[in-house]
Motif scaffolding. Sequence first.
Motif, PDB file in Angstrom:
ATOM      1  N   VAL B  70       0.843  -1.189   0.000  1.00  0.00           N
ATOM      2  CA  VAL B  70       0.000   0.000   0.000  1.00  0.00           C
ATOM      3  C   VAL B  70       0.880   1.242   0.000  1.00  0.00           C
ATOM      4  N   GLY B  71       0.536   2.187  -0.837  1.00  0.00           N
ATOM      5  CA  GLY B  71       1.135   3.515  -0.757  1.00  0.00           C
ATOM      6  C   GLY B  71       0.097   4.469  -0.207  1.00  0.00           C
ATOM      7  N   ALA B  72       0.395   5.110   0.919  1.00  0.00           N
ATOM      8  CA  ALA B  72      -0.573   5.994   1.561  1.00  0.00           C
ATOM      9  C   ALA B  72       0.039   7.387   1.738  1.00  0.00           C
ATOM     10  N   PRO B  73      -0.769   8.412   1.587  1.00  0.00           N
ATOM     11  CA  PRO B  73      -0.244   9.759   1.808  1.00  0.00           C
ATOM     12  C   PRO B  73      -0.133  10.036   3.300  1.00  0.00           C
ATOM     13  N   GLY B  74       0.665  11.007   3.651  1.00  0.00           N
ATOM     14  CA  GLY B  74       0.770  11.410   5.053  1.00  0.00           C
ATOM     15  C   GLY B  74       1.914  10.739   5.757  1.00  0.00           C
ATOM     16  N   ALA B  75       1.811  10.686   7.077  1.00  0.00           N
ATOM     17  CA  ALA B  75       2.903  10.170   7.902  1.00  0.00           C
ATOM     18  C   ALA B  75       2.703   8.680   8.113  1.00  0.00           C
ATOM     19  N   VAL B  76       3.546   7.891   7.443  1.00  0.00           N
ATOM     20  CA  VAL B  76       3.397   6.447   7.429  1.00  0.00           C
ATOM     21  C   VAL B  76       4.574   5.819   8.166  1.00  0.00           C
ATOM     22  N   ASP B  77       4.276   4.892   9.064  1.00  0.00           N
ATOM     23  CA  ASP B  77       5.336   4.123   9.712  1.00  0.00           C
ATOM     24  C   ASP B  77       5.425   2.779   9.000  1.00  0.00           C
ATOM     25  N   SER B  78       6.443   2.664   8.133  1.00  0.00           N
ATOM     26  CA  SER B  78       6.553   1.448   7.308  1.00  0.00           C
ATOM     27  C   SER B  78       6.786   0.205   8.161  1.00  0.00           C
ATOM     28  N   ALA B  79       7.434   0.374   9.308  1.00  0.00           N
ATOM     29  CA  ALA B  79       7.760  -0.788  10.131  1.00  0.00           C
ATOM     30  C   ALA B  79       6.502  -1.406  10.738  1.00  0.00           C
ATOM     31  N   THR B  80       5.531  -0.566  11.112  1.00  0.00           N
ATOM     32  CA  THR B  80       4.340  -1.070  11.800  1.00  0.00           C
ATOM     33  C   THR B  80       3.095  -1.076  10.922  1.00  0.00           C
ATOM     34  N   GLY B  81       3.147  -0.395   9.777  1.00  0.00           N
ATOM     35  CA  GLY B  81       1.964  -0.296   8.936  1.00  0.00           C
ATOM     36  C   GLY B  81       0.931   0.683   9.461  1.00  0.00           C
ATOM     37  N   VAL B  82       1.324   1.463  10.467  1.00  0.00           N
ATOM     38  CA  VAL B  82       0.395   2.453  11.019  1.00  0.00           C
ATOM     39  C   VAL B  82       0.516   3.766  10.238  1.00  0.00           C
ATOM     40  N   VAL B  83      -0.623   4.316   9.837  1.00  0.00           N
ATOM     41  CA  VAL B  83      -0.637   5.646   9.237  1.00  0.00           C
ATOM     42  C   VAL B  83      -0.953   6.630  10.358  1.00  0.00           C
ATOM     43  N   GLU B  84       0.045   7.414  10.726  1.00  0.00           N
ATOM     44  CA  GLU B  84      -0.075   8.272  11.909  1.00  0.00           C
ATOM     45  C   GLU B  84      -1.089   9.389  11.693  1.00  0.00           C
ATOM     46  N   ARG B  85      -0.999   9.974  10.501  1.00  0.00           N
ATOM     47  CA  ARG B  85      -1.984  10.996  10.151  1.00  0.00           C
ATOM     48  C   ARG B  85      -1.987  11.110   8.636  1.00  0.00           C
ATOM     49  N   SER B  86      -3.103  11.472   8.076  1.00  0.00           N
ATOM     50  CA  SER B  86      -3.216  11.542   6.628  1.00  0.00           C
ATOM     51  C   SER B  86      -4.178  12.660   6.275  1.00  0.00           C
ATOM     52  N   PRO B  87      -3.710  13.899   6.341  1.00  0.00           N
ATOM     53  CA  PRO B  87      -4.586  15.059   6.234  1.00  0.00           C
ATOM     54  C   PRO B  87      -5.373  15.118   4.925  1.00  0.00           C
ATOM     55  N   ASN B  88      -4.854  14.460   3.863  1.00  0.00           N
ATOM     56  CA  ASN B  88      -5.555  14.560   2.583  1.00  0.00           C
ATOM     57  C   ASN B  88      -6.679  13.541   2.421  1.00  0.00           C
ATOM     58  N   ILE B  89      -6.816  12.604   3.378  1.00  0.00           N
ATOM     59  CA  ILE B  89      -7.890  11.615   3.289  1.00  0.00           C
ATOM     60  C   ILE B  89      -9.036  12.068   4.194  1.00  0.00           C
ATOM     61  N   PRO B  90     -10.236  12.240   3.604  1.00  0.00           N
ATOM     62  CA  PRO B  90     -11.358  12.776   4.387  1.00  0.00           C
ATOM     63  C   PRO B  90     -11.629  11.936   5.638  1.00  0.00           C
ATOM     64  N   GLY B  91     -11.719  12.564   6.769  1.00  0.00           N
ATOM     65  CA  GLY B  91     -12.105  11.894   8.005  1.00  0.00           C
ATOM     66  C   GLY B  91     -11.009  11.075   8.667  1.00  0.00           C
ATOM     67  N   TRP B  92      -9.795  11.132   8.132  1.00  0.00           N
ATOM     68  CA  TRP B  92      -8.694  10.342   8.701  1.00  0.00           C
ATOM     69  C   TRP B  92      -7.990  11.167   9.757  1.00  0.00           C
TER      70      TRP B  92
END
Lengths: 322, 322
Positions: B70-92
């Motif tokens: 998965v490629g996700a916008p925002g602050a991504v922790d590749s080691a854990t797969g957690v997306v810390e924040r993703s301001p461009n995704i509505p409601g995230w």
Amino acid sequence: MKATGGIDLGGTKIQAVVLDAEHAVVGQARLPTPRDGGGPAAVAQSMVRAMTEATQGAGLDLADLDGVGVGAPGAVDSATGVVERSPNIPGWEGAFPLGATLSDAFGVPVAVGNDVDVATEAEFHLGAGRPYETVLGVFWGTGVGGGLVLEGRRWIGRGSAGEIGHMVVVRDGAPCPCGRRGCLEAYAGRGAMEVRARELHDAGKATKLFEIMERRGKERLASGVWAEALEKGDRLAERLIEGAVEALGAGIASAVNLLDVEAVVIGGGLGSRLGQPYVERILAAMRPHLFVTDQPPAVLLAALGDLGGAIGAALRSRSRTA
Amino acid sequence: MKATGGIDLGGTKIQAVVLDAEHAVVGQARLPTPRDGGGPAAVAQSMVRAMTEATQGAGLDLADLDGVGVGAPGAVDSATGVVERSPNIPGWEGAFPLGATLSDAFGVPVAVGNDVDVATEAEFHLGAGRPYETVLGVFWGTGVGGGLVLEGRRWIGRGSAGEIGHMVVVRDGAPCPCGRRGCLEAYAGRGAMEVRARELHDAGKATKLFEIMERRGKERLASGVWAEALEKGDRLAERLIEGAVEALGAGIASAVNLLDVEAVVIGGGLGSRLGQPYVERILAAMRPHLFVTDQPPAVLLAALGDLGGAIGAALRSRSRTA
């Protein structure tokens, strides 16, 4: 005793050091860079003289050196030791085989690197950058030079990386000594600041800068001249230095946004002379531009001061012979 | 058959692909990113749906996939797969364990990377960057994202490198959607350009941009809207795009002066839509700012277009399971 020489070739001075086996400076000498039109050959002669004096100061002979490193400004081919061009050295036009010429004189291998790159490596290995793996060196002097160590390795790209002084901080902005517009160096380089100070002075703005320069017997606004003017509260000097700090903040923050380095080391003539309070001002000027606000890089004063370039040059020789 | 899934999570669309063993795209599907306030859980559901459709399109089942990236916008922790924040995704809002959630749904390991980083890696391994070892990817869309591959390896610094969109090109310049001023994205991001276009339109300047937008049934000035306005000679659109090109030229040249990369790959919604003529205009806008004038880097259009992010995401899964 294992001893290695290092020479930092600058536009106004030649600094030589001798390092012992523990990388400690055991001898040093400084000579002015010849400005009499003798070209690269005369410059090389003065470099030999400076190295000879530094060696004698260490109680050694040139024959005791296991190698010599050189940091030179301009376009340097590290593989061949040829300096392709060096616009800041008086009379240096066209390519000159500096490494081979000095190697003949010293009778040992001579490694030649870019002056800013070797100074960055010195700070990385022995100076303020020691705790880090990824360091941006910013050398704030006549120009603004940059060097990069990424995960412990020098980064030169295709040979010309590190030109932080020519990152654009104001598109269509002030003229830069490089002929372009809006570069960081157009606002922060001592050369560009001197041009601006003269313009303002000639236009009738009050400043003690040129008075201080003359009293100190200088022909240029050296770093010490700026420092004294700032100490005396000279408004014009303060304004220009403030502009330099703001430009450094924007340019360095841009580099950090792109590379996310662990540490930035600030050196160079002005950086070292103005010292820690200005390093803190530069960090403050970076903050509004940093994309990740909660983890700015460490921003540190160069620990090796004026000798960093010569020490880094000696290290370059060691890494070559190691 | 060895098949791997890749999902590019964008602010407006979710793109899924299935790659075969030779990295060829054998299935794909695209769904809108949910904007109904369901938050990350709803987004993850749509991602599962898109991946399922892409797999069916390849004549496969989800069970045939050996992994999903998965490629996700925002602050991504590749080691854990957690997306810390993703301001461009509505409601995230806040951190969400995207990797773990999708891994449960797919029953295979899920690798999560930053969207721009994986798109850069795709261009490096399979696209326009293939002949090079050192590539800067510039993704010109709603924002301006950057990714770096240095000597064959992804460069993320302390985790946040590549923010070329937030390099300063005009100190104290135009407001940027990030809240700062004078960033490259403030001039070149489609989001910032739309704000500016609305202001000018509201102030009475003539433009067909919003007419074209409505006719196309869009709520925003999508890349196709800009392209059509340019084709029709819309002066306001031309002026804003020209400003974007100039800013991209200054910002990319600054990055090149710092890093001296071999190649720059231009992608993103606007980059891919406007294509080769605009890549050439960007290179022309870079030239006045390049410190080494006689060897500009290769500046190339992204070869994988809209699918680059999803392909790069699948490659990320492969490099993890390789």
